[in-house]
Design a protein around this motif. Structure first.
Motif, mmCIF file in Angstrom:
data_model
loop_
_atom_site.group_PDB
_atom_site.id
_atom_site.type_symbol
_atom_site.label_atom_id
_atom_site.label_comp_id
_atom_site.label_asym_id
_atom_site.label_seq_id
_atom_site.Cartn_x
_atom_site.Cartn_y
_atom_site.Cartn_z
ATOM 1 N N GLY A 203 0.821 -1.211 0.000
ATOM 2 C CA GLY A 203 0.000 0.000 0.000
ATOM 3 C C GLY A 203 0.851 1.256 0.000
ATOM 4 O O GLY A 203 1.379 1.666 -1.034
ATOM 5 N N THR A 204 1.005 1.863 1.182
ATOM 6 C CA THR A 204 1.768 3.110 1.274
ATOM 7 C C THR A 204 2.986 3.035 2.196
ATOM 8 O O THR A 204 3.840 3.925 2.150
ATOM 9 C CB THR A 204 0.883 4.275 1.759
ATOM 10 O OG1 THR A 204 0.363 3.945 3.053
ATOM 11 C CG2 THR A 204 -0.263 4.544 0.787
ATOM 12 N N ASP A 205 3.063 2.036 3.051
ATOM 13 C CA ASP A 205 4.124 1.980 4.065
ATOM 14 C C ASP A 205 4.979 0.730 3.915
ATOM 15 O O ASP A 205 4.458 -0.386 3.902
ATOM 16 C CB ASP A 205 3.518 2.052 5.465
ATOM 17 C CG ASP A 205 2.867 3.398 5.728
ATOM 18 O OD1 ASP A 205 1.664 3.417 6.038
ATOM 19 O OD2 ASP A 205 3.562 4.419 5.597
ATOM 20 N N PHE A 206 6.294 0.968 3.851
ATOM 21 C CA PHE A 206 7.246 -0.103 3.581
ATOM 22 C C PHE A 206 8.472 0.045 4.474
ATOM 23 O O PHE A 206 8.799 1.150 4.920
ATOM 24 C CB PHE A 206 7.686 -0.050 2.108
ATOM 25 C CG PHE A 206 6.546 -0.137 1.141
ATOM 26 C CD1 PHE A 206 5.865 1.015 0.749
ATOM 27 C CD2 PHE A 206 6.133 -1.363 0.644
ATOM 28 C CE1 PHE A 206 4.794 0.942 -0.133
ATOM 29 C CE2 PHE A 206 5.069 -1.457 -0.234
ATOM 30 C CZ PHE A 206 4.391 -0.299 -0.625
ATOM 31 N N THR A 207 9.130 -1.084 4.732
ATOM 32 C CA THR A 207 10.361 -1.051 5.510
ATOM 33 C C THR A 207 11.421 -1.950 4.890
ATOM 34 O O THR A 207 11.106 -2.982 4.284
ATOM 35 C CB THR A 207 10.137 -1.500 6.965
ATOM 36 O OG1 THR A 207 9.654 -2.848 6.968
ATOM 37 C CG2 THR A 207 9.161 -0.602 7.681
ATOM 38 N N LEU A 208 12.665 -1.524 5.052
ATOM 39 C CA LEU A 208 13.836 -2.344 4.735
ATOM 40 C C LEU A 208 14.546 -2.594 6.058
ATOM 41 O O LEU A 208 14.818 -1.646 6.801
ATOM 42 C CB LEU A 208 14.765 -1.612 3.771
ATOM 43 C CG LEU A 208 16.121 -2.280 3.520
ATOM 44 C CD1 LEU A 208 15.952 -3.560 2.705
ATOM 45 C CD2 LEU A 208 17.083 -1.314 2.807
ATOM 46 N N THR A 209 14.852 -3.849 6.331
ATOM 47 C CA THR A 209 15.552 -4.209 7.562
ATOM 48 C C THR A 209 16.836 -4.940 7.230
ATOM 49 O O THR A 209 16.853 -5.813 6.359
ATOM 50 C CB THR A 209 14.672 -5.087 8.467
ATOM 51 O OG1 THR A 209 13.487 -4.360 8.822
ATOM 52 C CG2 THR A 209 15.410 -5.485 9.733
ATOM 53 N N ILE A 210 17.895 -4.551 7.907
ATOM 54 C CA ILE A 210 19.160 -5.287 7.846
ATOM 55 C C ILE A 210 19.342 -5.888 9.236
ATOM 56 O O ILE A 210 19.445 -5.156 10.228
ATOM 57 C CB ILE A 210 20.347 -4.375 7.481
ATOM 58 C CG1 ILE A 210 20.021 -3.550 6.230
ATOM 59 C CG2 ILE A 210 21.603 -5.209 7.254
ATOM 60 C CD1 ILE A 210 21.062 -2.482 5.902
ATOM 61 N N SER A 211 19.353 -7.201 9.320
ATOM 62 C CA SER A 211 19.259 -7.846 10.630
ATOM 63 C C SER A 211 20.538 -7.732 11.447
ATOM 64 O O SER A 211 20.484 -7.612 12.679
ATOM 65 C CB SER A 211 18.884 -9.319 10.461
ATOM 66 O OG SER A 211 19.869 -9.985 9.691
ATOM 67 N N SER A 212 21.685 -7.769 10.795
ATOM 68 C CA SER A 212 22.962 -7.681 11.492
ATOM 69 C C SER A 212 23.968 -7.019 10.555
ATOM 70 O O SER A 212 24.486 -7.663 9.647
ATOM 71 C CB SER A 212 23.449 -9.072 11.917
ATOM 72 O OG SER A 212 24.714 -8.994 12.556
ATOM 73 N N LEU A 213 24.199 -5.738 10.775
ATOM 74 C CA LEU A 213 25.027 -4.964 9.849
ATOM 75 C C LEU A 213 26.419 -5.536 9.692
ATOM 76 O O LEU A 213 27.077 -5.913 10.679
ATOM 77 C CB LEU A 213 25.142 -3.524 10.341
ATOM 78 C CG LEU A 213 24.037 -2.552 9.953
ATOM 79 C CD1 LEU A 213 24.246 -1.233 10.661
ATOM 80 C CD2 LEU A 213 23.968 -2.364 8.453
ATOM 81 N N GLN A 214 26.862 -5.598 8.444
ATOM 82 C CA GLN A 214 28.222 -5.995 8.118
ATOM 83 C C GLN A 214 28.977 -4.783 7.573
ATOM 84 O O GLN A 214 28.355 -3.824 7.102
ATOM 85 C CB GLN A 214 28.197 -7.124 7.103
ATOM 86 C CG GLN A 214 27.512 -8.380 7.608
ATOM 87 C CD GLN A 214 28.157 -8.906 8.878
ATOM 88 O OE1 GLN A 214 29.346 -9.236 8.897
ATOM 89 N NE2 GLN A 214 27.375 -8.971 9.955
#
Lengths: 108, 123
Positions: free
Chosen positions: A68-79
């Motif tokens: 729809g209008t709301d989205f997320t990008l997640t990085i679980s454990s930054l490298q």
């Protein structure tokens, strides 16, 4: 035109941290939302397409959600190699494709 | 190797013209819609233009409409961007990007990008 608003515009984090970037569309774009990673001097790289599908070859620590209008990008454990600028993009209409303003992810 | 390679960038005076090229290899260019995207210094990515597989349909960002023309030559596996009446604000790295579709047809994304060519508009 459909406006894409990303937040935050910049973010400081440490290796191993979990990071979330959000993207909001000015109208519903269903699932026509993609995420890219961009490093200076290089071609942008597709990470996530259709809001939540992981592009082939992209590490599983990257994930996307939303519709729809709301989205997320997640990085679980930054490298270390993840420090870059991230963009969302709507392709709901090819008449006017738009990107978010970008989120610069920096090392704390 | 599957790739896109841009060329034709350079320094041009305000009001001048420049033609960018993008050479495709390693895939059937004629089967894909393609786009131009740019990034001005210190700014984010901005979509510039789209062209259909046959070249019959083109779309432009408002910022370049009437000044830029996108075209393609499928026989040469090449994409072009003719830029006229250039302004300082057109200074940017210009990328070509391939548009691909999901099997369902209900999503599309830029899955292949070139490394860009720099256009500088200055007197």
């Amino acid at each position: 035109d459909i406006e894409m608003t990303q937040s935050p515009s910049s973010l400081s984090a440490s290796v191993g941290d979990r990071v979330t970037i959000t993207c909001r569309a000015s109208q519903s774009i269903r699932g026509y939302l993609n995420w890219y990673q961009h490093k200076p001097g290089k071609a942008p790289k597709l990470l996530i397409f259709a809001a939540s599908s992981l592009q082939s070859g992209v590490p599983s620590r990257f994930s996307g959600s939303g519709s729809g209008t709301d989205f997320t990008l997640t990085i679980s454990s930054l490298q270390p190699e993840d420090f870059a600028t991230y963009y969302c993009q709507q392709t709901y209409t090819t008449v006017s494709i738009t990107f978010g303003q970008g989120t610069r992810l920096e090392i704390k | 190797e599957v790739q896109l390679v841009e060329s034709g960038g350079g320094l041009v005076q305000p009001g001048g013209s420049l033609r960018l090229s993008c050479a495709a290899s390693g895939f059937t260019f004629s089967s894909f819609e393609v786009n131009w995207v740019r990034q001005a210094p210190g700014k984010g990515l901005e979509w510039v233009s789209f062209i259909s597989t046959s070249g019959s349909t083109m779309y432009y960002a408002d910022s370049v409409k009437g000044r830029f023309t996108i075209s393609r030559d499928n026989a040469k596996s090449s994409l072009y961007l003719q830029m006229n009446s250039l302004r300082a604000e057109d200074t940017a790295v210009y990328y070509c990007a391939r548009l691909s579709y999901c099997d369902s047809g209900f999503c599309r994304y830029f899955d292949l990008w070139g490394r860009g060519t720099l256009v500088s508009v200055s007197s």
